[in-house]
Scaffold this active site. Sequence first.
Site, mmCIF file in Angstrom:
data_model
loop_
_atom_site.group_PDB
_atom_site.id
_atom_site.type_symbol
_atom_site.label_atom_id
_atom_site.label_comp_id
_atom_site.label_asym_id
_atom_site.label_seq_id
_atom_site.Cartn_x
_atom_site.Cartn_y
_atom_site.Cartn_z
ATOM 1 N N ASP A 23 -24.740 -31.575 20.463
ATOM 2 C CA ASP A 23 -25.042 -32.001 21.831
ATOM 3 C C ASP A 23 -26.084 -33.104 21.707
ATOM 4 O O ASP A 23 -27.286 -32.860 21.785
ATOM 5 C CB ASP A 23 -25.563 -30.816 22.637
ATOM 6 C CG ASP A 23 -25.819 -31.151 24.097
ATOM 7 O OD1 ASP A 23 -25.330 -32.208 24.554
ATOM 8 O OD2 ASP A 23 -26.514 -30.372 24.763
ATOM 9 N N CYS A 78 -24.035 -35.604 27.726
ATOM 10 C CA CYS A 78 -23.976 -35.505 29.190
ATOM 11 C C CYS A 78 -24.177 -36.920 29.747
ATOM 12 O O CYS A 78 -24.988 -37.147 30.639
ATOM 13 C CB CYS A 78 -24.988 -34.518 29.744
ATOM 14 S SG CYS A 78 -26.693 -34.808 29.252
#
Length: 433
Positions: free
Chosen positions: A307, A360
Amino acid sequence: MTPAARLAAAASVLDSIAQGRQPAEVVLKAWGAANRYAGSKDRRAIADQVYKVLRARGRLVWAMDGREDGRALVIGSLSLIDGLSLEEIEALHTGDGYGPKPLSKQERARISLTGDEVPGWVVAGLPEFVVEDFKATYEDRWAEEAAGLMLPRAPIDLRVNIAKATVEEVEAELREAGLEPERTPWSATGLRLGAEPPPNVQALEAFKEGRIEIQDEGSQIVCALAGVEPGMTVIDYCAGGGGKTLGLGMRLEGEGRLVACDIVQKRLDNIRPRLIRAGVEAELQQLGPNGGGVEDLVDQADVVFVDAPCSGSGTWRRKPEDAWRLKVEDVDRLHTLQTQILARAAKLVKPGGRLIYVTCSMLRQENEASVDAFEEDHDGFMAVGVADALDGALVTDAGRAKLTELADHHRLRLSPATAGTDGFYAAVYERVA
């Protein structure tokens, strides 16, 4: 507080947000703590005004002839967003009590202007360089994607910890607590609460006892691409706050090895109470500045989840202030960092193991460009189609169909406009050599 005093307070909060790097939510809480005279309705009205301005900041700066101070932005919002007349705005700017001082000649002139041609990036509500990125990515749909990212308030998504309770049990528990949860359409472990009124999730027994975590549906979906099964060795290479660590660990069911890594020890320390609450066991490993500290894990992991640090542009519907802090050079720096991190993390994957890259972000430089660079330099990794990678226990049938439709084979883009989630990007690989 009078309506005028609320406007003055909102302008002050906006200035504080612009002067630092703290989230708007934190600045608003600090203002409330320092101004105890403000009641709950006052604080709510001020927060509404602040977020209204932040979501339309580009348009308001343009309308106010480049001024970026809180006072100018609030004045512009009264005219352009609330539709107040010049006379009504002047009535709120008399200088009486705690209200803002009277309008200047220049301010009066700016809100009296009509008929100016508004540039496309101003209408979109995004920085100009981001609009160009959106046009390249979404083509004719770019404006819809921009509006989805910046205009609506995001709901509150919860992930049910299915190691502790079923979705049905938690849904019933939340309804007994007076809430109105809905099932998330794509994640089989998700429940959704409305943003208004904002629920105090952390006060719920279900949260305190680890049956739920706050996690956007998009974040739940990218975890479902990992294919975690009991007995595996799973590495969350950039653990951050630990939300995805918990989601990955839930699927191990107490069997296997979960390692959460981060370069900042404080972030790892903050994960500990979350792990205890959720009933998840994990090793916490601090990385060195060049990714050192995990040499014993080279070629050992069944799953490595990356991530990666990113702009966070996919969360701008929650943090609109961040859109105006981002610069082109920030994105370039992050792209370089992402390619370095992905290359280091890939060394930990064992033959036959899976590597997942996630951001994101909504920006191509952090997404397509970063995985393009990885694929060019790592021919020992084979792309795994999203439809094949999805964990059937974590997505609904409708979710599998929708995500397969949105995927470009092994690459998946999620956005508020297309999926109703925060903006996420993921790419899935298997080590074959």
